[in-house]
Enzyme design. Structure first.
Site, mmCIF file in Angstrom:
data_model
loop_
_atom_site.group_PDB
_atom_site.id
_atom_site.type_symbol
_atom_site.label_atom_id
_atom_site.label_comp_id
_atom_site.label_asym_id
_atom_site.label_seq_id
_atom_site.Cartn_x
_atom_site.Cartn_y
_atom_site.Cartn_z
ATOM 1 N N GLU A 202 -7.218 -0.320 7.594
ATOM 2 C CA GLU A 202 -6.478 -0.159 6.145
ATOM 3 C C GLU A 202 -5.118 -0.084 6.440
ATOM 4 O OE1 GLU A 202 -4.365 2.478 3.098
ATOM 5 O OE2 GLU A 202 -4.569 2.585 5.226
ATOM 6 N N GLU A 203 -4.587 0.408 7.485
ATOM 7 C CA GLU A 203 -2.945 0.459 7.672
ATOM 8 C C GLU A 203 -2.578 -1.278 7.834
ATOM 9 O OE1 GLU A 203 -1.376 2.736 7.253
ATOM 10 O OE2 GLU A 203 -2.282 4.568 7.543
#
Length: 469
Positions: A202-203
Site C-alpha cells: 500500500e505504501e
C-alpha cells in the site's frame, strides 16, 4: 497510509453561522491466486410550523428475515494490542520494518494467516510483483453467508521502510484480525458472506489492493456489497473520522459513535490515499474509519476529542517512532469495537434492524432556546428486559442541529444521552439511528425522547421517533 503530497497540512475551518455567535460546544503454503468469489438522509429546508397530528403511537412488527441481527461483541483491547506487539517483534527481528519486499512483511503475513487458519477461515495468498520484489495479499473468507452479497473488510499490512508501522497500519490490521477471530469465537452465521483482507505494498501506491481489484472478474466485483477500510485507527493525538462515500456504511459508523456520545467528522485527509480507492473506482460501495495522520488538530477538534491542538494527529507518521508507544488506547479500543459493529450490522441482513418497532408520529414543537420537551412511546407485550443494542430512530426537523440535545429516558427514569450540542455542527435536521445499551431496563413501559434547543434563533419540532427491539 501511502505518502501524501509533501507539505500538505490541512487545518479545517470552523463553519460560521450568520447573524449569531456559534453555540458550545485505521507466508507459509502460498496458494495460487485462486480467490473465492468474491443513506445519508437528505438535508431539507427549514421546517415550517409543525402540523397538527392525531396519529397515535404505533407498534409495528417488523418483517421477518432469514437472519436475526445480533449485537457485536466487545473487541478486547488487550487482544488487539497483543497483535501489535507481535508486529513490533517481527519488525525488530527483520531489520526494523515490515515493508514490501522485506522479510518482516512476509513474517507478518504468516502470523496473521496462522491465526486465521486456526480459527476456521479459508485463507488464500495472492502474489504480485512491484519494484522487482514479490508482494502478497492475504484473503480470508468465513464459511457461509450469501456468496452473492459479500461484506469485505481490509487493511494494509505493510509498513514504510523507516519503522515498524504500528499505527500505520498495524492498528487497522490488528483490529480486523481480532474482529475476524471474534467472528470465529461467536460462530457467527450472517446473512451475507464475510471476507477479510490484508494488503501488501500500500505504501508504494495501493499496489496490492489495486492488483486484487483489477484481477477480480466484473461479476465477482458486483458481489461485494460493501468494502470497509481501516488505515490508521489508533493515532496518538486521535480524531474520529468517518468516510463519507457510501451513505449506508457511513451511517452505520455514525450511529455507533452517536451511541457512545462521540462526535465524528467526515474523513478528507485520506481521500484516494488508501486501499478503498481501487474499490471505489470500480463502483464498489466503500466506507471506513481513520484517526488522522500528518494533518494538524485544530483547537475545536481538541476541545471535542481531547488531545493537543496545533499538533499533527500522528507525529510519528512514516517515522521510526511509529512503535507500540505510538498508540492511543482509547481510540484503538473504540475503533476496534466500531469495526466489529459494522461487520455484524452490515452482514446481518439487507432490510435494516430486525425486531418489533414501537413508534410515535405525533409532532411536538421544540421551543427556541427553551425548556426540554418530551415525546412518549409506550411499549407493551414484550417479555424481559430491553436489548443491549436497542435502536432509537429519530426524525427531528430543525434549522440548526448543533443546538439540539437529545436524550432517551427509559421506564426506570435512567437517561441515555443520544446527542450533545455542538457549535461546529451547522447542518439542518437530526435524522439518525442511535444504539443504546438498555439491557438493565424492563422493556415494557413508557419510554420518552427528551429534546432541548440550547440557543436562540431556531425553529424545530420532533417529527417522529421509534424504538426497534
Amino acid at each position: 497510509m501511502k505518502l501524501s503530497v509533501p507539505g500538505a497540512h490541512r487545518i479545517p475551518g470552523r463553519p460560521v453561522r450568520p447573524s449569531r455567535i456559534p453555540t458550545r460546544a485505521a507466508v507459509a503454503g502460498l496458494a495460487a491466486a485462486g480467490l473465492l468469489a468474491a443513506a445519508a438522509p437528505a438535508v431539507s429546508a427549514a421546517p415550517a410550523a409543525p402540523p397538527v397530528s392525531t396519529r397515535p403511537a404505533q407498534s409495528t412488527p417488523a418483517a421477518s428475515s432469514a437472519s436475526t441481527a445480533l449485537a457485536a461483541p466487545d473487541i478486547p483491547l488487550a487482544n488487539v494490542k497483543a497483535h501489535l506487539t507481535q508486529f513490533s517483534s517481527i519488525a525488530a527481528a527483520n531489520g526494523g520494518n515490515r515493508a514490501h519486499g522485506r522479510a518482516g512483511y512476509l513474517a507478518s503475513v504468516n502470523y496473521v494467516k496462522g491465526k486465521l487458519d486456526a480459527a476456521g477461515f479459508t485463507t488464500s495468498v495472492q502474489q504480485f510483483t512491484s519494484g522487482g520484489a514479490t508482494g502478497y495479499n492475504l484473503i480470508a473468507d468465513w464459511p457461509g453467508g450469501d456468496p452473492n452479497q459479500v461484506v469485505m473488510s481490509g487493511s494494509h499490512l505493510d509498513s514504510v521502510t523507516s519503522g515498524a508501522g504500528i499505527n500505520d497500519n498495524g492498528s487497522g490490521s490488528a483490529a480486523i484480525l481480532e474482529t475476524a477471530l471474534a467472528v470465529s469465537r461467536a460462530q457467527l452465521q450472517p446473512a451475507k458472506h464475510l471476507r477479510f483482507a490484508w494488503w501488501g505494498a500500500e505504501e508504494l501506491g495501493l499496489v496490492g489492493s489495486r492488483y486484487y481489484v483489477n484481477n477480480l472478474p466484473t461479476a465477482e466485483r458486483a458481489k461485494i456489497s460493501g468494502y470497509l477500510n481501516f488505515d490508521m485507527i489508533g493515532s496518538p493525538n486521535a480524531g474520529y473520522f468517518v468516510y463519507d462515500d457510501d451513505p449506508t456504511i457511513e451511517q452505520t459508523f455514525k450511529d455507533y459513535y452517536a451511541g457512545l456520545g462521540v462526535a465524528t467528522e467526515i474523513e478528507t485527509e485520506g481521500d484516494g490515499r488508501s486501499d478503498h480507492a481501487p474499490f471505489k473506482n470500480v463502483g464498489v460501495p466503500v466506507g471506513g474509519l481513520f484517526s488522522g495522520a500528518d494533518y494538524i488538530k485544530t483547537a475545536a477538534q481538541a476541545q471535542k476529542w481531547g488531545g493537543t491542538s496545533g499538533q499533527s494527529f500522528d507525529r510519528c507518521y512514516h517515522s521510526s517512532c511509529d512503535t507500540t508507544a505510538n498508540i492511543n488506547d482509547t481510540a484503538l479500543d473504540r475503533n476496534s469495537d466500531a469495526v466489529a459493529h459494522a461487520v455484524w450490522t452490515l452482514s446481518a441482513n439487507s432490510s435494516g434492524p430486525s425486531g418489533e418497532v414501537f413508534e410515535t408520529v405525533d409532532d411536538v414543537t421544540i421551543p427556541d432556546n427553551g425548556p426540554t420537551i418530551t415525546s412518549a412511546v409506550t411499549v407493551s407485550g414484550r417479555t424481559g428486559n430491553a436489548p443491549a443494542a436497542l435502536k432509537v430512530g429519530v426524525d427531528i426537523k430543525h434549522t440548526w442541529r448543533g443546538d439540539v440535545v437529545i436524550d432517551l429516558i427509559g421506564p426506570s427514569g435512567t437517561v441515555y444521552r443520544l446527542k450533545d450540542s455542538s457549535g461546529s455542527d451547522s447542518a439542518d435536521n437530526v435524522i439518525a439511528t442511535y444504539t443504546v445499551n438498555a439491557s438493565s431496563e424492563t422493556a415494557n413501559g413508557v419510554w420518552r425522547l427528551r429534546v432541548q434547543d440550547v440557543a436562540a434563533q431556531d425553529t424545530g419540532y420532533i417529527d417522529s421517533w421509534r424504538l426497534t427491539f
